[in-house]
Structures are given as structure tokens and as C-alpha cells.
Write a protein that holds these residues in place. Structure first.
Motif, PDB file in Angstrom:
ATOM      1  N   LEU A 157       0.831  -1.205   0.000  1.00 41.77           N
ATOM      2  CA  LEU A 157       0.000   0.000   0.000  1.00 41.77           C
ATOM      3  C   LEU A 157       0.868   1.259   0.000  1.00 41.77           C
ATOM      4  O   LEU A 157       0.556   2.239  -0.693  1.00 41.77           O
ATOM      5  CB  LEU A 157      -0.921   0.005   1.217  1.00 41.77           C
ATOM      6  CG  LEU A 157      -2.099  -0.962   1.197  1.00 41.77           C
ATOM      7  CD1 LEU A 157      -2.920  -0.822   2.483  1.00 41.77           C
ATOM      8  CD2 LEU A 157      -2.997  -0.719  -0.012  1.00 41.77           C
ATOM      9  N   THR A 160       2.196   1.705  -3.575  1.00 43.52           N
ATOM     10  CA  THR A 160       1.216   2.137  -4.580  1.00 43.52           C
ATOM     11  C   THR A 160       0.524   3.434  -4.209  1.00 43.52           C
ATOM     12  O   THR A 160      -0.024   4.104  -5.079  1.00 43.52           O
ATOM     13  CB  THR A 160       0.166   1.041  -4.793  1.00 43.52           C
ATOM     14  OG1 THR A 160      -0.442   0.703  -3.532  1.00 43.52           O
ATOM     15  CG2 THR A 160       0.809  -0.225  -5.376  1.00 43.52           C
ATOM     16  N   HIS A 161       0.508   3.806  -2.911  1.00 39.53           N
ATOM     17  CA  HIS A 161      -0.136   5.041  -2.451  1.00 39.53           C
ATOM     18  C   HIS A 161       0.834   5.803  -1.546  1.00 39.53           C
ATOM     19  O   HIS A 161       0.676   5.805  -0.314  1.00 39.53           O
ATOM     20  CB  HIS A 161      -1.431   4.741  -1.695  1.00 39.53           C
ATOM     21  CG  HIS A 161      -2.439   3.964  -2.488  1.00 39.53           C
ATOM     22  ND1 HIS A 161      -2.347   2.595  -2.658  1.00 39.53           N
ATOM     23  CD2 HIS A 161      -3.550   4.359  -3.153  1.00 39.53           C
ATOM     24  CE1 HIS A 161      -3.372   2.187  -3.394  1.00 39.53           C
ATOM     25  NE2 HIS A 161      -4.113   3.228  -3.710  1.00 39.53           N
ATOM     26  N   SER A 164       0.589   7.624   2.375  1.00 39.09           N
ATOM     27  CA  SER A 164      -0.521   7.078   3.163  1.00 39.09           C
ATOM     28  C   SER A 164      -0.075   6.833   4.600  1.00 39.09           C
ATOM     29  O   SER A 164       1.114   6.703   4.893  1.00 39.09           O
ATOM     30  CB  SER A 164      -1.020   5.766   2.546  1.00 39.09           C
ATOM     31  OG  SER A 164      -1.486   5.965   1.225  1.00 39.09           O
ATOM     32  N   LEU A 182      -5.536   6.124   3.237  1.00 42.86           N
ATOM     33  CA  LEU A 182      -4.800   6.244   1.988  1.00 42.86           C
ATOM     34  C   LEU A 182      -4.672   7.706   1.578  1.00 42.86           C
ATOM     35  O   LEU A 182      -5.628   8.483   1.695  1.00 42.86           O
ATOM     36  CB  LEU A 182      -5.488   5.448   0.887  1.00 42.86           C
ATOM     37  CG  LEU A 182      -5.632   3.938   1.134  1.00 42.86           C
ATOM     38  CD1 LEU A 182      -6.322   3.261  -0.032  1.00 42.86           C
ATOM     39  CD2 LEU A 182      -4.265   3.287   1.393  1.00 42.86           C
ATOM     40  N   ALA A 183      -3.489   8.070   1.084  1.00 41.42           N
ATOM     41  CA  ALA A 183      -3.210   9.463   0.740  1.00 41.42           C
ATOM     42  C   ALA A 183      -4.174  10.027  -0.303  1.00 41.42           C
ATOM     43  O   ALA A 183      -4.658  11.163  -0.140  1.00 41.42           O
ATOM     44  CB  ALA A 183      -1.767   9.592   0.259  1.00 41.42           C
ATOM     45  N   PRO A 184      -4.512   9.315  -1.390  1.00 39.09           N
ATOM     46  CA  PRO A 184      -5.453   9.879  -2.365  1.00 39.09           C
ATOM     47  C   PRO A 184      -6.820  10.191  -1.762  1.00 39.09           C
ATOM     48  O   PRO A 184      -7.438  11.207  -2.099  1.00 39.09           O
ATOM     49  CB  PRO A 184      -5.550   8.790  -3.435  1.00 39.09           C
ATOM     50  CG  PRO A 184      -4.286   8.021  -3.311  1.00 39.09           C
ATOM     51  CD  PRO A 184      -3.956   8.025  -1.849  1.00 39.09           C
TER      52      PRO A 184
END
Length: 272
Positions: A157, A160-161, A164, A182-184
Motif C-alpha cells: 500500500l 502504490t499510495h 498514506s 490512503l493518501a489519495p
């Protein structure tokens, strides 16, 4: 393999494939098959009712795993067998895997009826239950193995993010809680969502149980916007404080002025 047609000289990858093919043949044609002798060099398949049917298979050459049918008599002179031990729980799980995937709540009575109609074999409720358990375990994965991969999951994670927040809480090496934001999702919430956060918890049904705590926002279309969640051992005041403190740090909430928290869909203002 679903409906094999045997002939002299037919080859198989190994003895397991040969025996699986014979079992599938027996299930398809409603016969029960025995394997004797059955060792690392040879295998003879015979009809359990004692009729002349038989298949003799052995290794093609020493040092190879390839198996070949060397001789056989491929006609039955006995009645059908509607109680077939080859229709086992693992076999049913493999045969109906896609049905279990499409309908995880498939009832035991439906499984029994499907086997009765398609294979003309009667199975017990216990066999149906075991088949369902095996299929769902294969589809969803083994919980023990998944728990051992939590740190790998965290690294994936974070890869990919980037940015986060994913934290674990352990007590003397024993897993107690996991927090994920998650950051997004965090950036999207701060950029376009109202300062209203709904928090709630629910039970987790599985080998380890526990509670799922979640924080959900409201976007510009008045739709739910997932923000953060945590898996904890129990829904306690301490776990809620731990979850909300991490959430306030992620959202940089230093003052509760201008923020509204809703719990269990009730109009309750919570000061952070």
C-alpha cells in the motif's frame, strides 16, 4: 478430464492425473472405482462391483513421471452406483467453484440438489457444508496466511499510495489493531468534501473476529466518501480514541471549530 474416453496407449502426466481421470469417469458414468495395486510404479483401476472393467497403467520408463495405459477392458457389466465416494467435498468444491464465487451464500439444500441433478449422486448435508467451506476458503484465501502477510500488505500500500498512513498496534508481538488512511482519499477529502465525518463500527465475521471502525465523509454529490478505517480487537473507548487521534493527525484537525462528527447517523457533535 470431465468426461474422459480411455484407450490403450493413452498417456497422463503422472499417476495423480490418471486417477483423477478415472474418478471423473466414474462420477460421469455413475460407477465407483478402486485402485489396487497402487504404488509409485503401477496402478490398476477396477470396478468396485467386481465386473470385468479394468485399466492397467504404469510408468513409460524409469526416471520419468509419464504414465501410460498398457492394457484394459473398458466395458461395464454391472448396475449403476448412486452412492459414489468419489463425489467428495474437495471434488464438489472444485466442480462448483464458480457457482460458489457467484453466490457465496449458496444454501446447502441447493448444493445437494445440484449434485443430485448433475451427478445423480446423493450427498449428505455434512459433505455439502465441507464442500462450501473448502470452496470459500480457496476463493477468499486462508485467514491465517493473510494475517502473516499484513506487513507485506502495508509495504504494498505504501508503494502504490505514497504518503498514506498505515499503522499497526501490537501488544508483546500480538496483533491488536491496524489503521489505514490512503493518501489519495485524504487529499480528495480535504480538497472537495464538507467538514462532516460519520464514524461507525461493525462486527467482523471470521476466524479472528474483531471490529471494523470506519470514518466516512460526504462529497459534493452528497455521496459517501470513504476516508479511513481500522481493524481492532474490540469496540472500546480506548480503540475509538486511538482511531480518532490518528484521523485528526491525518486531517490536521487542531481545533474542532468548523468540524462535525456524526456517530451511528445521529446528530451528535464530538469535540476533538
Amino acid at each position: 478430464m470431465g468426461d474422459p474416453q480411455f484407450k490403450i496407449g493413452m498417456k497422463f502426466r503422472d499417476f495423480k492425473q490418471f486417477k483423477d481421470a478415472v474418478k471423473n469417469y466414474g462420477i460421469k458414468n455413475i460407477f465407483v472405482m478402486n485402485f489396487r495395486p497402487n504404488d509409485s510404479r503401477r496402478c490398476k483401476a477396477t470396478c468396485a462391483r467386481g465386473c470385468p472393467f479394468y485399466l492397467w497403467a504404469s510408468l513409460m520408463e524409469r526416471g520419468s513421471t509419464t504414465v501410460q495405459i498398457k492394457s484394459g477392458f473398458m466395458k461395464h457389466e454391472c448396475a449403476k452406483e448412486h452412492k459414489n465416494r468419489h463425489v467428495s467435498a474437495p471434488w464438489i468444491a472444485r466442480k462448483y467453484r464458480e457457482q460458489f464465487r457467484a453466490d457465496p451464500a449458496w444454501k446447502l439444500s441447493g448444493i445437494i440438489q445440484a449434485v443430485r441433478l448433475n451427478q445423480s449422486v446423493e450427498i449428505s448435508r455434512l459433505t455439502a457444508f465441507r464442500a462450501k467451506s473448502i470452496a470459500l476458503r480457496e476463493i477468499d484465501g486462508d485467514e491465517e496466511t493473510q494475517m502473516q502477510s499484513l506487513y507485506d500488505y502495508r509495504l504494498e500500500l505504501m508503494k502504490t499510495h505514497p504518503g498514506s498512513t498505515i499503522k499497526f498496534r501490537c501488544d508483546q508481538g500480538v496483533f491488536e489493531a491496524m489503521y489505514v488512511c490512503l493518501a489519495p482519499l485524504r487529499l480528495g477529502f480535504l480538497a472537495g468534501c464538507r467538514r462532516i465525518i460519520s464514524v461507525d463500527g461493525c462486527f467482523l465475521k471470521g476466524l479472528y473476529g474483531g471490529q471494523l471502525l470506519s470514518a466516512v465523509g460526504v462529497d459534493a454529490n452528497n455521496c459517501s466518501y470513504p476516508l479511513a478505517w481500522a481493524v481492532v480487537n474490540k469496540e472500546t473507548r480506548m480503540n475509538w480514541i486511538w482511531f480518532l487521534q490518528l484521523l485528526s493527525e491525518d486531517l490536521s484537525i487542531g481545533n474542532s471549530h468548523g468540524w462535525a462528527f456524526v456517530s451511528d447517523r445521529q446528530k451528535v457533535l464530538v469535540l476533538v
